[in-house]
Design an enzyme around this catalytic site. Sequence first.
Site: not given
Length: 213
Positions: A154, A207
């Site tokens: 991530d 993101c």
Amino acid sequence: IDIRVNKIRANVKNIKDIFDNCGIENQLIPNCPYGLEIPAGVGEPRKWPGYLEGKWSVQDRSSQLIAPLLNPLSGENILDACAAPGGKSTHIAELINNDGTIFCADRSARRSKKIAANAKRLGISCLQLIISDSNKLLAKNPEWQGFFDRILIDAPCSGLGTLARHPDARWRMNKDNIKELVALQSQLLISLAPLLKSGGKLVYSTCTIHPDE
């Protein structure tokens, strides 16, 4: 506010019923089997029923989609390479019913304390914290080559996919910042791919909506 029900300690119907009985408006989140949405302005989430007992966590619905993509299985060795503050690590642990070993790597000791605190509240014991730059994991642990069944990266990113909640990101980022992040993201993939077992699964997420990232 989106929450993720901890399936080790509760289920969505149970938490939904508790919230309904307390007058906390809520609804199911499509495509998030453990997710509930609560409108803003209901109060401090930590004071809602079930939080202190570790029955749920606050986690955006988009983040709730990531851990299931790993398709983690009980008994596996799993690496969360950029783990703090631990939302995805604990989600993985819940999906494997706390049965396996999840190595949570992050170079920040301060942020890693949040992983430990979240895991303790949720009743999760299968996390192993590693304070380290993930790019150096193989050099420090050569026996980890081909060791992990699943790896989650991530990656640090510009956060431009979260402008609705963090509008200041549009002014904090510039072309040089993006260039540095892209180099870091690429290096993480290069450094961590050798740690994956043959036939294992690596999930890369950010993101951001920036094409280069």
